[in-house]
Enzyme design. Sequence first.
Site, mmCIF file in Angstrom:
data_model
loop_
_atom_site.group_PDB
_atom_site.id
_atom_site.type_symbol
_atom_site.label_atom_id
_atom_site.label_comp_id
_atom_site.label_asym_id
_atom_site.label_seq_id
_atom_site.Cartn_x
_atom_site.Cartn_y
_atom_site.Cartn_z
ATOM 1 N N ASP A 5 -4.189 -6.326 6.761
ATOM 2 C CA ASP A 5 -5.500 -5.799 6.378
ATOM 3 C C ASP A 5 -6.478 -6.950 6.132
ATOM 4 O OD1 ASP A 5 -7.335 -3.857 5.729
ATOM 5 O OD2 ASP A 5 -6.655 -3.636 3.660
ATOM 6 N N ASP A 36 -9.847 -8.524 8.651
ATOM 7 C CA ASP A 36 -11.253 -8.733 8.262
ATOM 8 C C ASP A 36 -11.652 -10.191 8.477
ATOM 9 O OD1 ASP A 36 -11.315 -6.044 7.415
ATOM 10 O OD2 ASP A 36 -12.652 -6.523 5.744
ATOM 11 N N LYS A 70 5.559 -14.475 3.795
ATOM 12 C CA LYS A 70 5.673 -15.421 2.676
ATOM 13 C C LYS A 70 7.134 -15.403 2.229
ATOM 14 C CE LYS A 70 3.316 -18.174 -0.063
ATOM 15 N NZ LYS A 70 2.681 -19.407 0.391
ATOM 16 N N ASP A 75 -0.579 -17.889 4.129
ATOM 17 C CA ASP A 75 -1.689 -18.746 3.696
ATOM 18 C C ASP A 75 -2.044 -19.757 4.794
ATOM 19 O OD1 ASP A 75 0.852 -19.733 3.197
ATOM 20 O OD2 ASP A 75 0.429 -20.494 1.188
ATOM 21 N N TYR A 134 0.819 -1.213 0.000
ATOM 22 C CA TYR A 134 0.000 0.000 0.000
ATOM 23 C C TYR A 134 0.858 1.271 0.000
ATOM 24 C CZ TYR A 134 -3.922 -3.078 1.371
ATOM 25 O OH TYR A 134 -4.873 -4.076 1.437
HETATM 26 P P1 ATP Z 1 -13.746 -0.078 2.932
HETATM 27 O O1 ATP Z 1 -13.277 -0.552 1.616
HETATM 28 O O2 ATP Z 1 -14.145 1.365 2.958
HETATM 29 O O3 ATP Z 1 -12.858 -0.479 4.073
HETATM 30 P P2 ATP Z 1 -15.420 -2.382 2.996
HETATM 31 O O4 ATP Z 1 -15.654 -2.666 1.570
HETATM 32 O O5 ATP Z 1 -14.413 -3.210 3.747
HETATM 33 O O6 ATP Z 1 -15.120 -0.827 3.209
HETATM 34 P P3 ATP Z 1 -17.368 -2.019 4.986
HETATM 35 O O7 ATP Z 1 -17.917 -0.693 4.739
HETATM 36 O O8 ATP Z 1 -16.377 -2.128 6.061
HETATM 37 O O9 ATP Z 1 -16.805 -2.576 3.650
HETATM 38 O O10 ATP Z 1 -18.541 -3.052 5.241
HETATM 39 C C1 ATP Z 1 -18.432 -4.459 4.987
HETATM 40 C C2 ATP Z 1 -19.714 -5.130 5.452
HETATM 41 O O11 ATP Z 1 -19.805 -5.076 6.866
HETATM 42 C C3 ATP Z 1 -20.972 -4.467 4.905
HETATM 43 O O12 ATP Z 1 -21.935 -5.428 4.575
HETATM 44 C C4 ATP Z 1 -21.464 -3.629 6.039
HETATM 45 O O13 ATP Z 1 -22.832 -3.451 6.073
HETATM 46 C C5 ATP Z 1 -20.985 -4.397 7.292
HETATM 47 N N1 ATP Z 1 -20.634 -3.445 8.350
HETATM 48 C C6 ATP Z 1 -19.499 -2.725 8.411
HETATM 49 N N2 ATP Z 1 -19.501 -1.948 9.502
HETATM 50 C C7 ATP Z 1 -20.660 -2.159 10.142
HETATM 51 C C8 ATP Z 1 -21.251 -1.622 11.327
HETATM 52 N N3 ATP Z 1 -20.634 -0.696 12.093
HETATM 53 N N4 ATP Z 1 -22.464 -2.065 11.693
HETATM 54 C C9 ATP Z 1 -23.088 -3.001 10.952
HETATM 55 N N5 ATP Z 1 -22.599 -3.538 9.825
HETATM 56 C C10 ATP Z 1 -21.386 -3.124 9.406
#
Ligand code: ATP
Length: 349
Positions: A243, A247, A187, A219, A138
Amino acid sequence: MTSKIVFIKGDGIGPEVIDPALSVIEALHPGIELIEAYIGSEAVTRAGGPFPGETIDLIDEAGVCLLGAVLSSIDDPDPREDPGDMKAVPPAQRSPLLRLRRELDLYANIRPVRRPGSVQGSEVIDLVIVRENTEGLYSGIEREVQGGVVTERRITEEASRRICRTAFEVARSRISPAGAGVVCVHKANVLLSDRLFLDIFRQTAAEEADIASTSLYVDNAAMQLVLDPARFDVVLAPNMYGDILSDLAAGLIGGLGAVPSANVGADHALFEPVHGAAPDIAGNGIANPTAAMLSAAMLLDHIGIDGGDAIRRAVDEVYTNGNTTPDADGTASTASFTDQVLTALKGDN
Ligand code: ATP
């Protein structure tokens, strides 16, 4: 110690989660000075550009900032640019958030992952991702070449050394009875840059021998996190692996709504939910403000003001006895969840 906090509400659900987090801070510290600043699309409207110097000056002075979420998707046009010229600036340079982290040299991204309300025990997921925040994939160093695009993955000794040091500091501050310690993900069998990262990790581990340490290929780490997440304590990773794995780890505890983070540098720190702007639920009044509240708790810890533990206890209590937002399997709105946390905070005093 500072008693000023800069906040940026941002886009999508950003304002919906930052308002509850601010109300929690104000409930604990009525006199604290909260100063609003802007980046991204809001800043374009208010200050004529996505990254106003005034915002940096405000954070520079206060030292800390609480941020909601700023859109950084490849589909979001950069307001500075002609939409037909999207390739001119690499996305990592366009992203106001990545720019903010770089500009303030916020090198350590610390992301604790634990489902609120979970009782301590050997089967409980309670880990921290420590992610290098300033380089790796990044870095924003990209160029078009004939027939393709080259992205540089820069990993330096200096940046690796300071993030490795941070991972051991985090592990020392937590010391779990199981003594799981720090796991470095990499990796190194494929990438020379990861070989460097791993070498620095091993040197640091030798100097921090009181903390257990090991390493895993990224992985394999992804699979082990799914199979046996409770065995992990601190997971140290270069930028992009961290990152992605955070998630993944968030998914293991029910989603992104409850995962806070700190971005820490030598002189400044920025606290934000790991989640993004979540446009799919923005405006519906159901966003989970837990990640923002727990980010506020980390901020209070960082500036040495009490209240962080009280916020964590209050959120735990609502997850255990109250009604959570739909992403955490409840039916509460953002407002009613916030009221429950504020009530639990009052009861805690
Ligand atoms: P970014 O690319 O901006 O990091 P992202 O693509 O990772 O965003 P998010 O906006 O983080 O996506 O959301 C991913 C999923 O998690 C979505 O379906 C969203 O509705 C859910 N989500 C994220 N934050 C919350 C929250 N605070 N409350 C409920 N649901 C959430």
